[in-house]
Each structure stands twice: as C-alpha cells, then as structure tokens.
Design a protein around this motif. Structure first.
Motif, short mmCIF file in Angstrom:
data_model
loop_
_atom_site.label_atom_id
_atom_site.label_comp_id
_atom_site.label_asym_id
_atom_site.label_seq_id
_atom_site.Cartn_x
_atom_site.Cartn_y
_atom_site.Cartn_z
N LYS A 94 46.52 164.55 130.41
CA LYS A 94 47.02 164.00 129.16
C LYS A 94 45.92 164.08 128.10
CE LYS A 94 49.50 160.30 129.34
NZ LYS A 94 49.94 158.90 129.54
N CYS A 96 44.49 162.53 124.57
CA CYS A 96 44.57 161.30 123.76
C CYS A 96 44.15 161.61 122.32
CB CYS A 96 43.69 160.21 124.36
SG CYS A 96 44.30 159.56 125.93
N ARG A 112 51.50 168.59 121.14
CA ARG A 112 52.68 168.25 121.95
C ARG A 112 53.45 169.49 122.40
NH1 ARG A 112 54.26 162.70 118.67
NH2 ARG A 112 53.33 161.27 120.21
N ASP A 116 51.30 166.81 127.57
CA ASP A 116 51.46 165.38 127.35
C ASP A 116 50.40 164.86 126.39
OD1 ASP A 116 52.31 162.80 127.56
OD2 ASP A 116 51.67 162.50 129.65
N GLU A 118 49.12 161.41 124.14
CA GLU A 118 49.22 159.96 123.92
C GLU A 118 48.46 159.58 122.65
OE1 GLU A 118 47.95 155.67 125.97
OE2 GLU A 118 47.59 157.56 127.03
N VAL A 120 46.56 156.92 121.16
CA VAL A 120 45.93 155.72 121.71
C VAL A 120 45.80 154.62 120.67
CG1 VAL A 120 44.70 156.91 123.55
CG2 VAL A 120 43.63 156.74 121.29
N SER A 138 43.70 156.58 128.82
CA SER A 138 44.42 156.64 130.09
C SER A 138 43.59 157.37 131.14
CB SER A 138 45.75 157.36 129.91
OG SER A 138 46.55 156.71 128.96
N THR A 141 42.44 161.53 131.36
CA THR A 141 42.50 162.08 130.01
C THR A 141 41.73 163.41 129.94
OG1 THR A 141 42.71 159.92 128.97
CG2 THR A 141 41.84 161.69 127.60
#
Length: 370
Positions: A94, A96, A112, A116, A118, A120, A138, A141
């Motif tokens: 993922k 961030c 995107r 994935d 995120e 933050v 997360s 990351t």
C-alpha cells in the motif's frame, strides 16, 4: 529597451537577467562554435560536459550523497505522479499519501491506477490552509508520498516525518530555495520551472538502493534505472532546459548557494506577510505555521477593493499576482531570482492603495452626511 516587469508568476520561473542573457547568446551561437544550443548534438563531448556539470552542481548545492543518483527526465512533475507508483507500488503493498492540496490530489489520483493507496491525513477540511502532522502509517507501506510546497494553496512543510518506510517527495516549487537533508528522502522529484530553469526538465534525486528495489520489467521510459544507467541520455534529453538550468545553478552558487538564498527568501516572505497582516484591506489564507515562502496567498476583504488593487498592480507592471481559479484572491510567488526590490515595490503599493481607499471612504462619508 523593453521595460522589465515585476514577475510574481507561479508558473515558469523568473530567471536572473544574467542567465537570460547567456541563454539568449547560446541560442544564436553557443561557445562561439557556430552552432546554436538548440541544435547541438546531445551525444557531443561539449553537451556531455554540460549534463555532467549540471549534475555536479545539484550535488554540491543540495549536498547529495554519493549513494544517490541525480537524474534528468522529461514530462514535468505530473509524469512522476504515475512513474513513482509504477516503479515502487508492488502488488500486495500500500502507498500512503499526505493530501495537502491540488497537486497532492493529482498524485493520489494517478497512484490509484496502479494499486492500493491510503490517504493518511488531509487538510481538505479547511480548504488546505495547513499541513496535517498527526498520522500513522499502515503496516507494509511501500512508501510515503509528500508534497513539500503547495503552490496553489500557499502552504509549505518545514519539518519532514521520520518514518521507517521510504519517503518520496514532490519538491517542484521549493527545490533549491532552502536547505534540506537529502538523506531524509528516498526519492525527490521536481519540475524545473520554479527555481531551477525553464519548463521541459524534471529533476529526480533517488537513493540507489531504492531504485534497485524495483524487481519487475517496466517500459524503458518509465524506468528510473534506465535513466541512471544511461546518464539521463537513454533518449534525447531536454538539452536547452538542462543548459539553462546549469547557468541558473551557477548563478545560485555565485549568490552563496542554497544557504544564502534561503536567507533572502525568508526576508522577502517576512516583508510581504508582515504587510498582509498589517494592512486593513487584506487577509492571509494559510495558517501562520505553514505559510509558504515561495507562494504567498491572500485575499482582499472586499471583492471590489480586490479588483481595484489588481488593476492598479497591473498598471504598475506587476504580473502574475492573481490567485488560482479554485482559490481566488491573490498569489504572489517569491522564487529565488525574484529580487527583494520587487517585493518592496509591491508592499509600497499595498500601503499606497490602503491610503487611497481610506481617502475615498472619507470623501464618500462626508458627501453622504451633507
């Protein structure tokens, strides 16, 4: 002789007059060799010396460690929005992102497409007037993406997070304007057209071990390793933009380097913010702690007053002060080559305009009570 304007524009950067003069001469005849810099071969020994010197200047001015590569790419910083995740957002991981404004949002949108992502933390709740600093990453990351200076919203990061994951930073609008510790980042990218040179060139400073962590085949023009292994000349590089950037970095070095230009930039920003805070007609848009030194955003308390000030500033040869269309108000960019005298002229005009408005209001009041 053309009268030089006060250029506060946020797009293509203002360049020192000496750089412009040298670049103009090189367009006609570069180094008295009978060729224009626009037509010289990028494979020539002469241009190889240019690209090498420009890389060395980047290393010297930003104190880039030997464990990092200095790359010259095309496509602007916007191409990096997709190139970063294409290289480093591995399957099952993922990325961030810190959402701090218009260009951060664009980077998120592109990322995107590859995996994935995120967010933050975000300052969207207050129209991006601040930099959020309370967030956690997360597990697993792939990297943390930051935007150091938000050109449109007028905010800037003055401290960077110490995290146990690779850090990628878009420094397009404040690169070379202040001292940074390159070791705090695994990859820095920046469009040249703010503080480095003309549009058409993108600077990438990347930790070699981070580049070597890429373990998949990629399109050649999207693979940082290809640029590194071919000295940024896998294909024809933006020759003119690199050459002018070299001239501009030589100018910066002669000015005393990044340390000295940062002092000048602080002085320019303090002068203008001081007047915005003092002047009864204007309000600053960014939170005090996160006010950008590069892009000062503010608005008039009255729209009619704002329109009149913009017209007056235009008459006085001040260009590029209109705020971005989604923000409105005013945006004054204080890039490295903008002289202090231009800021002083703007501040004088703001004070003069305040007196003009006060006088007009007094006359209007007297006429209304007669």
């Amino acid at each position: 002789m053309i009268s030089k304007k006060h250029n506060f524009g946020a797009g293509p950067c203002i360049l020192p007059s000496t750089v412009m003069e040298q670049a103009a001469q090189a367009v006609l005849d570069w180094n008295s060799n009978g060729l224009s810099i626009l037509e010289v071969s990028h494979r020539s020994v002469e241009f190889e010396s240019v690209i090498t010197k420009t890389q060395l200047l980047v290393r010297e001015l930003l104190n880039v460690p030997d464990s990092y590569s200095v790359l010259f790419l095309q496509g602007g910083a916007s191409t990096q929005f997709s190139m970063v995740p294409l290289n480093f957002l591995k399957k099952g991981r993922k990325a961030c992102y810190l959402d701090t404004g218009y260009f951060a949002k664009k980077a998120i949108k592109e990322a995107r497409l590859f995996g994935d992502v995120e967010i933050v933390a975000s300052s969207r709740d207050k129209a991006y007037c601040y930099i959020p600093d309370n967030y956690e990453l997360s597990h697993g990351t792939a990297y943390l993406h930051l935007t150091s200076n938000n050109t449109i919203e007028g905010t800037e990061m003055f401290a960077f997070p110490k995290v146990a994951v690779p850090v990628v930073c878009d420094m397009s609008s404040d690169i070379f304007s202040r001292e940074i510790n390159v070791r705090d980042f695994d990859l820095i990218y920046a469009g040249a057209q703010k503080n480095m040179g003309p549009a058409g060139l993108t600077l990438v400073i990347a930790k070699n071990s981070f580049l070597d962590s890429v373990n998949c085949e990629l399109p050649s023009m999207s693979d940082y390793r290809i640029y590194r292994d071919n000295n940024s000349m896998f294909n024809t590089p933006p020759v003119f933009s690199i050459y002018v950037s070299m001239l501009n970095l030589i100018w910066l070095k002669e000015m005393g380097g990044v340390k000295e230009i940062e002092k000048l930039n602080i002085s320019k920003a303090r002068l203008l913010y001081g007047e915005i805070d003092r002047n009864s007609l204007f309000d600053g848009l960014a939170n005090l702690a996160h006010r950008s030194r590069m892009n000062v955003t503010f608005r008039a308390k009255d729209e009619r007053t704002g329109a009149a000030f913009f017209e007056l500033a235009s008459e006085r040869g001040m260009v590029g002060i209109r705020g971005y269309r989604t923000v409105g108000g005013f945006r004054v960019s204080l890039y490295n080559a903008l002289p202090l005298e231009s800021v002083e002229a703007l501040v004088v005009l703001m004070r003069e305009f305040e007196q003009m408005v006060a006088c007009a209001n007094t006359v209007s009041h007297l006429e209304s009570v007669r």
